[in-house]
Design a protein around this motif. Structure first.
Motif, mmCIF file in Angstrom:
data_model
loop_
_atom_site.group_PDB
_atom_site.id
_atom_site.type_symbol
_atom_site.label_atom_id
_atom_site.label_comp_id
_atom_site.label_asym_id
_atom_site.label_seq_id
_atom_site.Cartn_x
_atom_site.Cartn_y
_atom_site.Cartn_z
ATOM 1 N N LEU A 138 0.817 -1.213 0.000
ATOM 2 C CA LEU A 138 0.000 0.000 0.000
ATOM 3 C C LEU A 138 0.854 1.269 0.000
ATOM 4 C CD1 LEU A 138 -2.748 1.464 0.304
ATOM 5 C CD2 LEU A 138 -2.541 1.104 2.779
ATOM 6 N N ASN A 139 2.035 1.185 0.604
ATOM 7 C CA ASN A 139 2.917 2.346 0.643
ATOM 8 C C ASN A 139 3.399 2.749 -0.747
ATOM 9 O OD1 ASN A 139 3.833 2.943 3.727
ATOM 10 N ND2 ASN A 139 3.415 0.779 3.444
ATOM 11 N N MET A 140 3.466 1.789 -1.657
ATOM 12 C CA MET A 140 4.013 2.070 -2.993
ATOM 13 C C MET A 140 3.116 2.980 -3.832
ATOM 14 S SD MET A 140 5.541 -0.582 -5.813
ATOM 15 C CE MET A 140 6.932 -0.962 -4.735
ATOM 16 N N PRO A 141 1.801 2.674 -3.997
ATOM 17 C CA PRO A 141 0.971 3.598 -4.777
ATOM 18 C C PRO A 141 0.852 4.977 -4.142
ATOM 19 C CG PRO A 141 -0.374 1.884 -3.766
ATOM 20 C CD PRO A 141 1.045 1.464 -3.606
ATOM 21 N N ILE A 142 0.876 5.030 -2.816
ATOM 22 C CA ILE A 142 0.832 6.331 -2.144
ATOM 23 C C ILE A 142 2.089 7.130 -2.470
ATOM 24 C CG2 ILE A 142 0.852 7.480 0.111
ATOM 25 C CD1 ILE A 142 -0.844 5.161 1.168
ATOM 26 N N ASN A 143 3.225 6.458 -2.400
ATOM 27 C CA ASN A 143 4.500 7.119 -2.695
ATOM 28 C C ASN A 143 4.603 7.508 -4.175
ATOM 29 O OD1 ASN A 143 7.248 7.929 -1.896
ATOM 30 N ND2 ASN A 143 7.904 6.259 -3.214
ATOM 31 N N ASP A 144 4.149 6.625 -5.069
ATOM 32 C CA ASP A 144 4.199 6.927 -6.502
ATOM 33 C C ASP A 144 3.302 8.110 -6.852
ATOM 34 O OD1 ASP A 144 6.037 4.973 -7.076
ATOM 35 O OD2 ASP A 144 4.562 3.467 -7.655
ATOM 36 N N THR A 145 2.160 8.205 -6.197
ATOM 37 C CA THR A 145 1.272 9.350 -6.416
ATOM 38 C C THR A 145 1.941 10.640 -5.969
ATOM 39 O OG1 THR A 145 -0.697 7.956 -6.109
ATOM 40 C CG2 THR A 145 -0.985 10.335 -5.855
ATOM 41 N N GLY A 157 5.216 11.155 -5.805
ATOM 42 C CA GLY A 157 6.310 11.448 -6.714
ATOM 43 C C GLY A 157 5.836 12.088 -8.005
ATOM 44 N N ALA A 158 4.775 11.526 -8.594
ATOM 45 C CA ALA A 158 4.246 12.085 -9.838
ATOM 46 C C ALA A 158 3.683 13.483 -9.616
ATOM 47 C CB ALA A 158 3.159 11.165 -10.401
ATOM 48 N N THR A 159 3.056 13.709 -8.457
ATOM 49 C CA THR A 159 2.478 15.017 -8.163
ATOM 50 C C THR A 159 3.555 16.067 -7.924
ATOM 51 O OG1 THR A 159 0.527 13.936 -7.213
ATOM 52 C CG2 THR A 159 0.885 16.248 -6.628
ATOM 53 N N SER A 160 4.729 15.645 -7.488
ATOM 54 C CA SER A 160 5.833 16.596 -7.318
ATOM 55 C C SER A 160 6.363 17.088 -8.657
ATOM 56 C CB SER A 160 6.966 15.957 -6.515
ATOM 57 O OG SER A 160 7.624 14.949 -7.276
ATOM 58 N N LEU A 161 6.055 16.359 -9.743
ATOM 59 C CA LEU A 161 6.553 16.723 -11.073
ATOM 60 C C LEU A 161 5.491 17.329 -11.975
ATOM 61 C CD1 LEU A 161 8.559 16.586 -13.522
ATOM 62 C CD2 LEU A 161 7.714 14.247 -13.882
ATOM 63 N N PHE A 162 4.385 16.617 -12.187
ATOM 64 C CA PHE A 162 3.483 16.937 -13.287
ATOM 65 C C PHE A 162 2.753 18.275 -13.170
ATOM 66 C CE2 PHE A 162 4.052 12.461 -14.339
ATOM 67 C CZ PHE A 162 4.113 12.522 -15.720
ATOM 68 N N GLY A 165 11.956 9.486 -3.965
ATOM 69 C CA GLY A 165 13.038 8.603 -4.390
ATOM 70 C C GLY A 165 13.556 7.728 -3.270
ATOM 71 N N GLY A 166 13.794 8.343 -2.112
ATOM 72 C CA GLY A 166 14.282 7.576 -0.975
ATOM 73 C C GLY A 166 13.259 6.581 -0.468
ATOM 74 N N ALA A 167 11.994 6.989 -0.439
ATOM 75 C CA ALA A 167 10.934 6.092 0.034
ATOM 76 C C ALA A 167 10.794 4.882 -0.879
ATOM 77 C CB ALA A 167 9.610 6.844 0.122
ATOM 78 N N SER A 168 11.026 5.065 -2.176
ATOM 79 C CA SER A 168 10.954 3.937 -3.106
ATOM 80 C C SER A 168 11.963 2.867 -2.720
ATOM 81 C CB SER A 168 11.216 4.419 -4.540
ATOM 82 O OG SER A 168 10.236 5.343 -4.956
ATOM 83 N N HIS A 169 13.186 3.285 -2.357
ATOM 84 C CA HIS A 169 14.201 2.335 -1.909
ATOM 85 C C HIS A 169 13.764 1.643 -0.621
ATOM 86 C CE1 HIS A 169 16.838 4.577 -4.661
ATOM 87 N NE2 HIS A 169 17.594 3.521 -4.647
ATOM 88 N N VAL A 170 13.257 2.422 0.311
ATOM 89 C CA VAL A 170 12.879 1.883 1.618
ATOM 90 C C VAL A 170 11.736 0.884 1.483
ATOM 91 C CG1 VAL A 170 11.919 2.496 3.863
ATOM 92 C CG2 VAL A 170 13.692 3.921 2.863
ATOM 93 N N ILE A 171 10.732 1.222 0.675
ATOM 94 C CA ILE A 171 9.562 0.350 0.507
ATOM 95 C C ILE A 171 9.953 -0.969 -0.164
ATOM 96 C CG2 ILE A 171 7.341 0.100 -0.673
ATOM 97 C CD1 ILE A 171 7.053 3.191 -0.355
ATOM 98 N N LEU A 172 10.743 -0.889 -1.231
ATOM 99 C CA LEU A 172 11.176 -2.118 -1.912
ATOM 100 C C LEU A 172 12.050 -2.987 -1.004
ATOM 101 C CD1 LEU A 172 11.951 -0.743 -5.490
ATOM 102 C CD2 LEU A 172 10.086 -2.277 -4.839
ATOM 103 N N THR A 173 12.844 -2.335 -0.148
ATOM 104 C CA THR A 173 13.666 -3.083 0.807
ATOM 105 C C THR A 173 12.799 -3.797 1.834
ATOM 106 O OG1 THR A 173 15.460 -1.469 0.545
ATOM 107 C CG2 THR A 173 15.563 -2.915 2.469
ATOM 108 N N ALA A 174 11.777 -3.100 2.344
ATOM 109 C CA ALA A 174 10.860 -3.706 3.314
ATOM 110 C C ALA A 174 10.083 -4.858 2.676
ATOM 111 C CB ALA A 174 9.893 -2.647 3.847
ATOM 112 N N PHE A 179 8.250 6.737 -15.081
ATOM 113 C CA PHE A 179 8.095 5.317 -15.401
ATOM 114 C C PHE A 179 7.713 4.446 -14.201
ATOM 115 C CE2 PHE A 179 10.842 6.801 -18.935
ATOM 116 C CZ PHE A 179 9.961 6.515 -19.976
ATOM 117 N N PRO A 180 8.391 4.540 -13.045
ATOM 118 C CA PRO A 180 7.964 3.701 -11.913
ATOM 119 C C PRO A 180 6.509 3.907 -11.495
ATOM 120 C CG PRO A 180 10.159 4.556 -11.524
ATOM 121 C CD PRO A 180 9.649 5.252 -12.746
ATOM 122 N N PRO A 181 6.002 5.153 -11.403
ATOM 123 C CA PRO A 181 4.584 5.310 -11.035
ATOM 124 C C PRO A 181 3.612 4.715 -12.045
ATOM 125 C CG PRO A 181 5.768 7.363 -10.650
ATOM 126 C CD PRO A 181 6.702 6.460 -11.413
#
Length: 314
Positions: free
Chosen positions: A63-70, A72-77, A107-116, A280-282
């Motif tokens: 669940l942390n991944m879609p929240i984080n991807d949203t 990340g995309a919102t910080s850019l688009f 970016g950092g959260a993506s690493h942390v989530i995939l590690t967890a 791409f990741p999101p």
């Protein structure tokens, strides 16, 4: 040196080099990409939250991944779409710092989530009898709270160290704001920032890579050592996709940060990689970890508005 208040300071980002009809094409493409990212990630998040059968450690971590991807995309688009539509590459210093903070937080959260998630799969496959005792609700809450709290503090300190410095330049040779690009605007000694930045890089890249490598090597050994004929296939299904996503993230986040420290790396490559990690990741993650996951796909297929499109997709 800029003598005014940083609150009123306005920066100029690198030109998108768009003109004529290409402006409208780029805007429509960017808007569609952002809407697809929001739709896919929010669908996954809503599906996990609204189905009690998915309230398990694996899916709660997911669940942390879609929240984080949203995020990340919102910080850019939004800023990028505004810039395309108005043909204006100006951004206030405070908005630039805020964008940089969320870019690094993503970016950092993506690493942390995939590690967890790698740790969760390691326990589930290598110690299945102890999984229920280790991944309890309390332990899961500690893992999620701890990883987000420590991660937030590290990124917060990164930008806190940046704020006291005076700004000499207002042109930024990047398409988005992030810490190394902002540091190039500073006219004072940034040795402390550089040392702390290298420490943060080491924590996220070396530590997370070591944990993921160790866990998935153990998973491969465990699966291959079993006598079942499908052991190797199970190992590939469990590890392969996750490792590809993780290695892609590793390179995409590591390259732009290191490229700023070298004059030999073409600037356009740095710009491309700094943008791609937010695009791409999101888009890909919901397909890999959401719609391709059997349990989540079943729940989504029960939603009337998604049933037919997803049947066509699958």
């Amino acid at each position: 040196m800029y003598n005014g208040s940083v609150v009123s300071l306005v920066l100029t980002l690198h030109s998108l080099e768009l003109s004529g009809p290409s402006i409208y094409s780029a805007f429509i493409f960017g808007l569609l990409a952002y809407l697809i990212i929001l739709l896919c990630n929010l669908t996954i998040a809503f599906t996990i939250c609204s189905n009690r059968s998915l309230h398990k450690p694996m899916y709660i971590l997911l669940l942390n991944m879609p929240i984080n991807d949203t995020m990340g995309a919102t910080s850019l688009f939004p800023q990028l779409l505004y810039s395309i539509w108005c043909e204006n590459r100006l951004i206030s210093y405070s908005a630039c710092v805020l964008q940089g903070f969320f870019v690094h937080l993503y970016g950092g959260a993506s690493h942390v989530i995939l590690t967890a998630m790698a740790y969760d799969r390691y326990i589930a496959i290598c110690s299945p009898l102890r999984y229920g005792a280790i991944m309890t609700n309390n332990n899961l809450l500690r893992i999620i709270t701890g990883m987000w709290f420590l991660h937030f503090i590290m990124i917060f300190v990164t930008f806190l160290l940046l704020l006291p410095h005076k700004i000499c330049r207002t042109y930024m040779d990047d398409l988005i704001c992030y810490n190394p690009s902002i540091m190039k605007l500073v006219c004072e000694n940034t040795r402390v920032n550089n040392i702390y930045g290298l420490i943060v890089l080491g924590v996220y890249h070396i530590l997370s890579f070591s944990v993921v490598a160790f866990t998935y090597i153990q998973i491969l050994i465990t699966c291959i050592s079993k006598k079942q004929s499908d052991a190797k296939m199970k190992a590939i299904q469990t590890c392969g996709t996750h490792l590809v996503v993780f290695l892609f993230l590793e390179f995409n986040t590591f390259f732009p940060l290191i490229a700023h420290r070298s004059e030999n790396v073409p600037a356009y490559l740095r710009r491309v990689f700094s943008i791609s990690v937010l695009v791409f990741p999101p888009i890909v993650n919901p397909l890999i970890y959401g719609f391709k996951t059997k349990e989540i796909r079943k729940k989504i297929l029960k939603m009337p508005s998604y049933k037919q499109p997803l049947n066509d997709f699958m």
